[in-house]
Design a protein around this motif. Structure first.
Motif, PDB file in Angstrom:
ATOM      1  N   ILE A  54       0.859  -1.187   0.000  1.00 16.50           N
ATOM      2  CA  ILE A  54       0.000   0.000   0.000  1.00 16.50           C
ATOM      3  C   ILE A  54       0.898   1.240   0.000  1.00 16.50           C
ATOM      4  CG2 ILE A  54      -0.216   0.133   2.529  1.00 16.50           C
ATOM      5  CD1 ILE A  54      -3.276   0.781   1.960  1.00 16.50           C
ATOM      6  N   ALA A  55       0.410   2.289  -0.640  1.00 12.81           N
ATOM      7  CA  ALA A  55       1.213   3.508  -0.760  1.00 12.81           C
ATOM      8  C   ALA A  55       0.461   4.713  -0.208  1.00 12.81           C
ATOM      9  CB  ALA A  55       1.566   3.756  -2.226  1.00 12.81           C
ATOM     10  N   LEU A  56       1.241   5.723   0.146  1.00 14.05           N
ATOM     11  CA  LEU A  56       0.738   7.033   0.519  1.00 14.05           C
ATOM     12  C   LEU A  56       1.474   8.027  -0.375  1.00 14.05           C
ATOM     13  CD1 LEU A  56      -1.092   8.527   2.576  1.00 14.05           C
ATOM     14  CD2 LEU A  56       0.923   8.745   4.031  1.00 14.05           C
ATOM     15  N   CYS A  57       0.729   8.761  -1.184  1.00 15.67           N
ATOM     16  CA  CYS A  57       1.317   9.681  -2.166  1.00 15.67           C
ATOM     17  C   CYS A  57       0.609  11.025  -2.083  1.00 15.67           C
ATOM     18  CB  CYS A  57       1.152   9.136  -3.587  1.00 15.67           C
ATOM     19  SG  CYS A  57       1.843   7.502  -3.841  1.00 15.67           S
ATOM     20  N   ASP A  58       1.292  12.080  -2.553  1.00 19.78           N
ATOM     21  CA  ASP A  58       0.643  13.390  -2.501  1.00 19.78           C
ATOM     22  C   ASP A  58       0.196  13.892  -3.881  1.00 19.78           C
ATOM     23  OD1 ASP A  58       2.984  14.262  -3.632  1.00 19.78           O
ATOM     24  OD2 ASP A  58       3.470  15.687  -2.063  1.00 19.78           O
ATOM     25  N   PHE A  59       0.078  12.994  -4.836  1.00 20.13           N
ATOM     26  CA  PHE A  59      -0.476  13.374  -6.134  1.00 20.13           C
ATOM     27  C   PHE A  59      -1.185  12.173  -6.732  1.00 20.13           C
ATOM     28  CE2 PHE A  59       3.696  11.691  -6.843  1.00 20.13           C
ATOM     29  CZ  PHE A  59       3.557  10.887  -7.954  1.00 20.13           C
ATOM     30  N   ASP A  60      -1.997  12.415  -7.739  1.00 20.04           N
ATOM     31  CA  ASP A  60      -2.753  11.341  -8.366  1.00 20.04           C
ATOM     32  C   ASP A  60      -2.442  11.249  -9.843  1.00 20.04           C
ATOM     33  OD1 ASP A  60      -4.789   9.245  -8.178  1.00 20.04           O
ATOM     34  OD2 ASP A  60      -5.870  10.525  -9.571  1.00 20.04           O
ATOM     35  N   ASP A  61      -2.723  10.100 -10.407  1.00 19.55           N
ATOM     36  CA  ASP A  61      -2.493   9.852 -11.830  1.00 19.55           C
ATOM     37  C   ASP A  61      -3.456  10.617 -12.725  1.00 19.55           C
ATOM     38  OD1 ASP A  61      -0.614   7.964 -10.982  1.00 19.55           O
ATOM     39  OD2 ASP A  61      -2.175   6.442 -10.824  1.00 19.55           O
ATOM     40  N   PHE A  62      -4.650  10.886 -12.230  1.00 18.31           N
ATOM     41  CA  PHE A  62      -5.653  11.585 -13.025  1.00 18.31           C
ATOM     42  C   PHE A  62      -5.539  13.089 -12.821  1.00 18.31           C
ATOM     43  CE2 PHE A  62      -7.825   7.442 -12.389  1.00 18.31           C
ATOM     44  CZ  PHE A  62      -7.905   7.075 -13.725  1.00 18.31           C
ATOM     45  N   GLU A  63      -5.330  13.798 -13.885  1.00 17.60           N
ATOM     46  CA  GLU A  63      -5.245  15.264 -13.826  1.00 17.60           C
ATOM     47  C   GLU A  63      -6.488  15.860 -13.162  1.00 17.60           C
ATOM     48  OE1 GLU A  63      -3.056  18.492 -13.999  1.00 17.60           O
ATOM     49  OE2 GLU A  63      -2.326  16.645 -14.911  1.00 17.60           O
ATOM     50  N   GLU A  64      -7.636  15.242 -13.407  1.00 18.19           N
ATOM     51  CA  GLU A  64      -8.907  15.738 -12.859  1.00 18.19           C
ATOM     52  C   GLU A  64      -8.958  15.678 -11.335  1.00 18.19           C
ATOM     53  OE1 GLU A  64      -9.820  13.703 -16.860  1.00 18.19           O
ATOM     54  OE2 GLU A  64      -8.471  13.404 -15.168  1.00 18.19           O
ATOM     55  N   PHE A  65      -8.095  14.880 -10.720  1.00 15.01           N
ATOM     56  CA  PHE A  65      -8.096  14.711  -9.268  1.00 15.01           C
ATOM     57  C   PHE A  65      -6.879  15.335  -8.586  1.00 15.01           C
ATOM     58  CE2 PHE A  65     -10.655  10.476  -9.585  1.00 15.01           C
ATOM     59  CZ  PHE A  65     -11.826  11.175  -9.781  1.00 15.01           C
ATOM     60  N   ARG A  66      -6.067  16.045  -9.314  1.00 19.94           N
ATOM     61  CA  ARG A  66      -4.806  16.551  -8.757  1.00 19.94           C
ATOM     62  C   ARG A  66      -4.992  17.530  -7.590  1.00 19.94           C
ATOM     63  NH1 ARG A  66      -0.173  15.471 -12.303  1.00 19.94           N
ATOM     64  NH2 ARG A  66      -0.577  13.269 -12.655  1.00 19.94           N
ATOM     65  N   GLN A  67      -6.159  18.168  -7.475  1.00 21.92           N
ATOM     66  CA  GLN A  67      -6.358  19.120  -6.379  1.00 21.92           C
ATOM     67  C   GLN A  67      -6.547  18.419  -5.034  1.00 21.92           C
ATOM     68  OE1 GLN A  67      -8.627  18.458  -8.761  1.00 21.92           O
ATOM     69  NE2 GLN A  67     -10.706  18.829  -8.081  1.00 21.92           N
ATOM     70  N   TYR A  68      -6.782  17.109  -5.053  1.00 19.05           N
ATOM     71  CA  TYR A  68      -6.973  16.352  -3.819  1.00 19.05           C
ATOM     72  C   TYR A  68      -5.652  15.702  -3.422  1.00 19.05           C
ATOM     73  CZ  TYR A  68     -11.809  16.704  -5.394  1.00 19.05           C
ATOM     74  OH  TYR A  68     -13.023  17.161  -5.831  1.00 19.05           O
ATOM     75  N   LYS A  69      -5.373  15.685  -2.117  1.00 21.32           N
ATOM     76  CA  LYS A  69      -4.211  14.964  -1.616  1.00 21.32           C
ATOM     77  C   LYS A  69      -4.225  14.941  -0.102  1.00 21.32           C
ATOM     78  CE  LYS A  69      -0.689  18.602  -1.718  1.00 21.32           C
ATOM     79  NZ  LYS A  69       0.634  18.942  -2.196  1.00 21.32           N
TER      80      LYS A  69
END
Length: 172
Positions: free
Chosen positions: A83-98
């Motif tokens: 399992i990972a914890l990351c501060d960005f997402d693969d989908f550009e549409e979701f990048r504002q969430y972290k």
């Protein structure tokens, strides 16, 4: 960090289990997705070997922590999940969430045994230790699974025939 004999261990301290866990990710998600290829998975695993597992900068960027979930067996220890914890997402549409809970996979023969619920608790506790108050994740097929563990549905994103459900959980 332990829950029912399970330990969350940074990949950098459990390198011998990385290839096995990587093969699970590749089997589940490595091909056929525009946003993350098999080479991207290999690169992600490689990058996380050098991540800072002692600190989390809540306003940081490009933070990626990958944990192997280990338990003891008769031969020593075995990997049962990652399992990972990351501060960005693969989908550009979701990048504002972290930040994100990502790359969560339980060994195939152990799915449905409750290990996944324990793994989520371990990563949530780790996030709390880092001062994180809310985490996000997305799923294509497991919305009910996460809802039963306290995650709230936010919205969906349609990617061709795929429906991506964005969810979050307040931790404190």
């Amino acid at each position: 960090m332990s829950s029912d004999g399970l330990r969350l261990v940074p990949i950098s301290h459990a390198k011998e289990f990385a290839d096995e866990a990587l093969s699970w990710s590749l089997k589940l998600w490595g091909e056929g997705k525009d946003e993350f290829t098999s080479e991207d998975w290999r690169s992600f695993y490689s990058r996380t070997l050098n991540s800072d597992y002692e600190n989390w900068n809540v306003s940081g960027i490009d933070q990626e922590l990958l944990f192997m979930v280990l338990r003891n067996n008769k031969d020593g220890q075995e990997v049962v999940a990652s399992i990972a914890l990351c501060d960005f997402d693969d989908f550009e549409e979701f990048r504002q969430y972290k930040p994100w809970i990502a790359a969560f996979v339980v060994r195939e023969d152990l799915r449905g045994t409750g290990i996944g619920s324990h793994v989520l608790k371990l990563i949530e506790q780790k996030a709390i230790e880092f001062g994180i108050k809310r985490v996000y994740l997305w799923t294509e097929e497991s919305r009910n699974y996460y809802a039963k563990r306290g995650y709230q549905y936010i919205k969906s994103l349609q990617k061709g025939a795929r429906q991506i459900d964005l969810m979050d959980k307040v931790l404190v």
